[in-house]
Design a protein around this motif. Structure first.
Motif, mmCIF file in Angstrom:
data_model
loop_
_atom_site.group_PDB
_atom_site.id
_atom_site.type_symbol
_atom_site.label_atom_id
_atom_site.label_comp_id
_atom_site.label_asym_id
_atom_site.label_seq_id
_atom_site.Cartn_x
_atom_site.Cartn_y
_atom_site.Cartn_z
ATOM 1 N N ASN A 167 -19.391 16.867 1.449
ATOM 2 C CA ASN A 167 -20.216 16.542 2.621
ATOM 3 C C ASN A 167 -20.711 17.776 3.385
ATOM 4 O O ASN A 167 -21.133 17.658 4.525
ATOM 5 C CB ASN A 167 -19.430 15.647 3.576
ATOM 6 N N SER B 136 -25.161 9.867 -2.501
ATOM 7 C CA SER B 136 -25.143 8.475 -2.928
ATOM 8 C C SER B 136 -24.752 7.531 -1.780
ATOM 9 O O SER B 136 -25.037 6.342 -1.827
ATOM 10 C CB SER B 136 -24.191 8.285 -4.109
ATOM 11 N N LYS B 137 -24.076 8.080 -0.755
ATOM 12 C CA LYS B 137 -23.798 7.270 0.431
ATOM 13 C C LYS B 137 -25.136 6.957 1.107
ATOM 14 O O LYS B 137 -26.065 7.751 1.054
ATOM 15 C CB LYS B 137 -22.897 8.028 1.404
ATOM 16 N N LYS B 138 -25.202 5.839 1.753
ATOM 17 C CA LYS B 138 -26.473 5.421 2.345
ATOM 18 C C LYS B 138 -26.875 6.251 3.559
ATOM 19 O O LYS B 138 -28.042 6.491 3.781
ATOM 20 C CB LYS B 138 -26.423 3.947 2.707
ATOM 21 N N GLU C 231 -22.536 13.912 -1.563
ATOM 22 C CA GLU C 231 -22.362 12.555 -1.032
ATOM 23 C C GLU C 231 -23.685 11.820 -0.849
ATOM 24 O O GLU C 231 -23.733 10.772 -0.221
ATOM 25 C CB GLU C 231 -21.624 12.587 0.309
#
Length: 110
Positions: free
Chosen positions: A32, A83-85, A81
């Protein structure tokens, strides 16, 4: 005319976005986090925001995140990250690495 901290934060990020050849993106160590280094000769910096050999850490206010969501999403998409929304919090860490002549800019998304 002096800039407020929000304007300074966004100006730094816009400089990084618009000047990819003047910025080094460090290899990913955390899913992140993005860490950039740029020459202190390329960017006119505020010593309060880039203290010599000390970290300056700021949690960006929600209003600043919301008003600059496209810019921050640009950087978020560069993280592992992506792929996190979405993200809720953004931490901006800065420092002046005097011995290397570099300005450190780190973005952490939560």
């Amino acid at each position: 005319m002096t800039q407020n901290k929000s304007e300074q934060n966004i100006q730094i990020l816009e400089f990084i976005q618009k000047n990819p050849t003047k910025v080094v993106l460090e290899p990913l160590n955390y899913a992140n986090v993005l860490t950039f280094g740029l020459s202190d000769k390329y960017y006119s910096y505020d010593v309060k925001q880039f203290p010599d050999r000390r970290l300056h850490v700021l949690r960006m206010p929600t209003a600043e995140i919301q008003s600059n969501h496209d810019l921050l999403t640009y950087f978020f998409q560069m993280t592992a990250e992506k792929s996190k929304k979405t993200f809720e919090n953004v931490w901006l860490t800065t420092s002046h690495l005097t011995d290397l002549g570099l300005l450190l800019v780190e973005l952490s998304f939560e």
